[in-house]
Structure formats: C-alpha cells, structure tokens
Design an enzyme around this catalytic site. Structure first.
Site, PDB file in Angstrom:
ATOM      1  N   ARG A  53      97.806  30.078 -64.085  1.00  0.00           N
ATOM      2  CA  ARG A  53      97.591  29.346 -65.567  1.00  0.00           C
ATOM      3  C   ARG A  53      96.478  30.046 -66.521  1.00  0.00           C
ATOM      4  NH1 ARG A  53      96.951  23.291 -63.608  1.00  0.00           N
ATOM      5  NH2 ARG A  53      97.474  22.928 -65.882  1.00  0.00           N
ATOM      6  N   ARG A 111      91.092  28.526 -65.456  1.00  0.00           N
ATOM      7  CA  ARG A 111      91.205  28.127 -64.122  1.00  0.00           C
ATOM      8  C   ARG A 111      91.185  28.961 -63.219  1.00  0.00           C
ATOM      9  NH1 ARG A 111      93.311  22.785 -65.642  1.00  0.00           N
ATOM     10  NH2 ARG A 111      94.234  22.916 -67.623  1.00  0.00           N
ATOM     11  N   ASN A 122      90.309  18.088 -53.859  1.00  0.00           N
ATOM     12  CA  ASN A 122      90.706  18.512 -55.141  1.00  0.00           C
ATOM     13  C   ASN A 122      89.747  18.076 -56.206  1.00  0.00           C
ATOM     14  OD1 ASN A 122      92.128  19.072 -57.474  1.00  0.00           O
ATOM     15  ND2 ASN A 122      94.162  18.285 -56.843  1.00  0.00           N
ATOM     16  N   HIS A 141      94.729  22.217 -54.637  1.00  0.00           N
ATOM     17  CA  HIS A 141      95.381  22.017 -55.680  1.00  0.00           C
ATOM     18  C   HIS A 141      96.830  21.880 -55.739  1.00  0.00           C
ATOM     19  CE1 HIS A 141      91.635  23.241 -57.525  1.00  0.00           C
ATOM     20  NE2 HIS A 141      91.568  24.296 -56.787  1.00  0.00           N
ATOM     21  N   LEU A 142      97.350  21.031 -56.583  1.00  0.00           N
ATOM     22  CA  LEU A 142      98.823  20.592 -56.763  1.00  0.00           C
ATOM     23  C   LEU A 142      99.552  22.119 -57.355  1.00  0.00           C
ATOM     24  CD1 LEU A 142      97.950  17.491 -57.887  1.00  0.00           C
ATOM     25  CD2 LEU A 142      99.872  17.390 -56.281  1.00  0.00           C
ATOM     26  N   SER A 143      98.748  22.707 -58.463  1.00  0.00           N
ATOM     27  CA  SER A 143      99.277  23.794 -59.193  1.00  0.00           C
ATOM     28  C   SER A 143      98.613  24.817 -58.426  1.00  0.00           C
ATOM     29  CB  SER A 143      99.037  23.620 -60.743  1.00  0.00           C
ATOM     30  OG  SER A 143      97.675  23.637 -60.838  1.00  0.00           O
ATOM     31  N   ARG A 180     100.947  12.103 -64.893  1.00  0.00           N
ATOM     32  CA  ARG A 180     100.183  13.237 -66.030  1.00  0.00           C
ATOM     33  C   ARG A 180     100.913  14.543 -65.695  1.00  0.00           C
ATOM     34  NH1 ARG A 180      95.174  16.230 -63.174  1.00  0.00           N
ATOM     35  NH2 ARG A 180      94.464  17.640 -64.821  1.00  0.00           N
ATOM     36  N   PRO A 236      88.467  14.341 -61.272  1.00  0.00           N
ATOM     37  CA  PRO A 236      89.096  13.618 -62.544  1.00  0.00           C
ATOM     38  C   PRO A 236      90.427  13.870 -62.893  1.00  0.00           C
ATOM     39  CG  PRO A 236      87.623  15.653 -62.783  1.00  0.00           C
ATOM     40  CD  PRO A 236      87.498  15.270 -61.486  1.00  0.00           C
ATOM     41  N   ASN A 237      91.068  12.706 -63.436  1.00  0.00           N
ATOM     42  CA  ASN A 237      92.197  12.485 -63.945  1.00  0.00           C
ATOM     43  C   ASN A 237      93.549  12.769 -62.806  1.00  0.00           C
ATOM     44  OD1 ASN A 237      91.767  12.750 -66.889  1.00  0.00           O
ATOM     45  ND2 ASN A 237      91.273  14.847 -66.356  1.00  0.00           N
ATOM     46  N   TYR A 292     102.251  18.916 -62.346  1.00  0.00           N
ATOM     47  CA  TYR A 292     101.722  18.187 -61.051  1.00  0.00           C
ATOM     48  C   TYR A 292     102.677  17.524 -60.498  1.00  0.00           C
ATOM     49  CZ  TYR A 292      97.322  19.538 -63.371  1.00  0.00           C
ATOM     50  OH  TYR A 292      96.394  20.397 -63.837  1.00  0.00           O
ATOM     51  N   GLU A 315      89.550  23.491 -49.968  1.00  0.00           N
ATOM     52  CA  GLU A 315      90.072  23.073 -51.393  1.00  0.00           C
ATOM     53  C   GLU A 315      91.520  22.867 -51.513  1.00  0.00           C
ATOM     54  OE1 GLU A 315      89.113  26.725 -53.643  1.00  0.00           O
ATOM     55  OE2 GLU A 315      89.513  25.652 -55.538  1.00  0.00           O
ATOM     56  N   ASP A 365      77.064  23.361 -54.759  1.00  0.00           N
ATOM     57  CA  ASP A 365      75.836  23.267 -53.971  1.00  0.00           C
ATOM     58  C   ASP A 365      75.803  22.034 -53.028  1.00  0.00           C
ATOM     59  OD1 ASP A 365      74.470  25.196 -55.446  1.00  0.00           O
ATOM     60  OD2 ASP A 365      73.361  23.634 -56.522  1.00  0.00           O
ATOM     61  N   ALA A 402      89.405  19.342 -62.708  1.00  0.00           N
ATOM     62  CA  ALA A 402      88.753  20.515 -63.718  1.00  0.00           C
ATOM     63  C   ALA A 402      87.336  20.846 -63.275  1.00  0.00           C
ATOM     64  CB  ALA A 402      88.808  19.976 -65.039  1.00  0.00           C
ATOM     65  N   HIS A 446      86.307  24.442 -61.844  1.00  0.00           N
ATOM     66  CA  HIS A 446      86.101  25.511 -62.653  1.00  0.00           C
ATOM     67  C   HIS A 446      84.648  25.287 -63.381  1.00  0.00           C
ATOM     68  CE1 HIS A 446      90.382  25.422 -61.713  1.00  0.00           C
ATOM     69  NE2 HIS A 446      90.573  24.708 -62.490  1.00  0.00           N
TER      70      HIS A 446
HETATM   71  C1  DQA Z   1      94.296  20.818 -60.380  1.00  0.00           C
HETATM   72  C2  DQA Z   1      94.237  22.254 -61.100  1.00  0.00           C
HETATM   73  C3  DQA Z   1      92.789  22.193 -61.998  1.00  0.00           C
HETATM   74  O1  DQA Z   1      92.855  23.235 -62.873  1.00  0.00           O
HETATM   75  C4  DQA Z   1      93.106  20.767 -63.084  1.00  0.00           C
HETATM   76  O2  DQA Z   1      91.974  20.755 -63.858  1.00  0.00           O
HETATM   77  C5  DQA Z   1      93.424  19.713 -62.397  1.00  0.00           C
HETATM   78  C6  DQA Z   1      94.165  19.605 -61.442  1.00  0.00           C
HETATM   79  C7  DQA Z   1      95.570  20.907 -59.428  1.00  0.00           C
HETATM   80  O3  DQA Z   1      95.570  20.106 -58.419  1.00  0.00           O
HETATM   81  O4  DQA Z   1      96.392  21.649 -59.628  1.00  0.00           O
HETATM   82  O5  DQA Z   1      92.925  18.673 -62.657  1.00  0.00           O
HETATM   83  O6  DQA Z   1      93.106  20.779 -59.247  1.00  0.00           O
END
Ligand code: DQA
Length: 144
Positions: free
Chosen positions: A109, A113, A76, A102-104, A19, A11-12, A24, A100, A89, A79, A82
């Site tokens: 944070r 998270r 990725n 993540h950009l951040s 964003r 998502p997002n 990010y 896994e 599963d 959210a 978390h």
């Molecule tokens: C994220 C980190 C997550 O906590 C956040 O909800 C995201 C982006 C990242 O790529 O840093 O949507 O997965």
C-alpha cells in the site's frame, strides 16, 4: 504457560464490516472476535478482546496483559502501527510476546504504511489474509 491471549485492536477497527470493504473485507470485528473465541476453545486457549481508538488505552491493555502474565497479545494497532513510539516502548517494556496482525498487507500500500513501529519489537507479523490473519496469529500464539 498461561492460556490467556489478549486481542487488541486500534483505531477505526470498530468499523470493520463497512470500512473500506475492498481493502478490509466485510467481516465485522464482532464476528472476528467470535471466530477467535471459538478457535481458542479448540486450541485450549481463551481470548480477551478489546478495541480502542485511543493510543494510551492500548498501552494500558498491553500493561494489563503483562500483569496477568498472558500467553500472548495479538495486536492490530491500525494506523498507530506506523506512528506510535509509545506502543513500541510498551511492547519493549513487557515480557508478553506480541504478534502484529493486519488484515491488509501494508507493504503493498502507500509508502507511509511500509514502516511499522510495532514490528520492531513484535515476535512476528501476520498480514494480508483479511480476517484470517487473526486466526493465523492465534495459531502462532498456540505454538509459543
Ligand atoms: C491495518 C493497516 C493499517 O495501515 C491501517 O491504518 C489500519 C488497518 C490492517 O489491518 O490492514 O487501520 O492495520
């Protein structure tokens, strides 16, 4: 071993580029996917990239990657990282290794998270390097 690598974004992440760019970065998801396709070619791999804002759709793509005996999934989950027992599963239910991404760096944070359901079943995690996190994860997939 298969040359197919699934790249799944949650998502997002379709809004990357605009964003929260201080967190990010300003690279769009389309640009990231383009960089991955190009690097995959150099590594003798091919990527199949998907993004959804819906948890169950991500579950379906994990199953699909398994059905196609993909080499790896770069995930990725945004959210859902978390919150999602369903994604945990799904990862446990398949044999495809999940990396896994993540950009951040979520650990620097907010406390909510700091827990990752994905990380409890992932082969490994790469976070904190912005768009380069995906390229580093692809290198990891190449080395599997
Ligand atoms: C994220 C980190 C997550 O906590 C956040 O909800 C995201 C982006 C990242 O790529 O840093 O949507 O997965």
């Amino acid at each position: 071993m298969s040359d197919l690598v699934y790249v799944l974004n949650g998502p997002n992440l379709n809004l990357l580029g605009t964003r929260e760019p201080t967190i990010y970065g300003s690279t769009t998801l389309g640009a990231i996917n383009g960089m991955l396709a190009s690097r995959a070619g150099e590594l003798g791999l091919r990527v199949q990239c998907h993004q959804s804002n819906h948890e169950g759709v991500l579950v379906d793509w994990i199953h699909e990657a398994h059905g196609k005996a993909a080499r790896a999934i770069l995930l990725n989950a945004g959210a859902y990282t978390h919150t999602s027992v369903a994604l945990l599963d799904a990862i446990k239910a398949v044999t495809v290794p999940v990396i896994e991404v993540h950009l951040s760096n979520p650990h620097t944070r907010e406390p909510f998270r700091h827990t990752s359901y994905i990380g409890q079943a992932a082969r490994g995690t790469i976070s904190g390097f912005g768009a380069r996190s995906y390229l580093l994860a692809l290198e990891a997939a190449a080395g599997l």
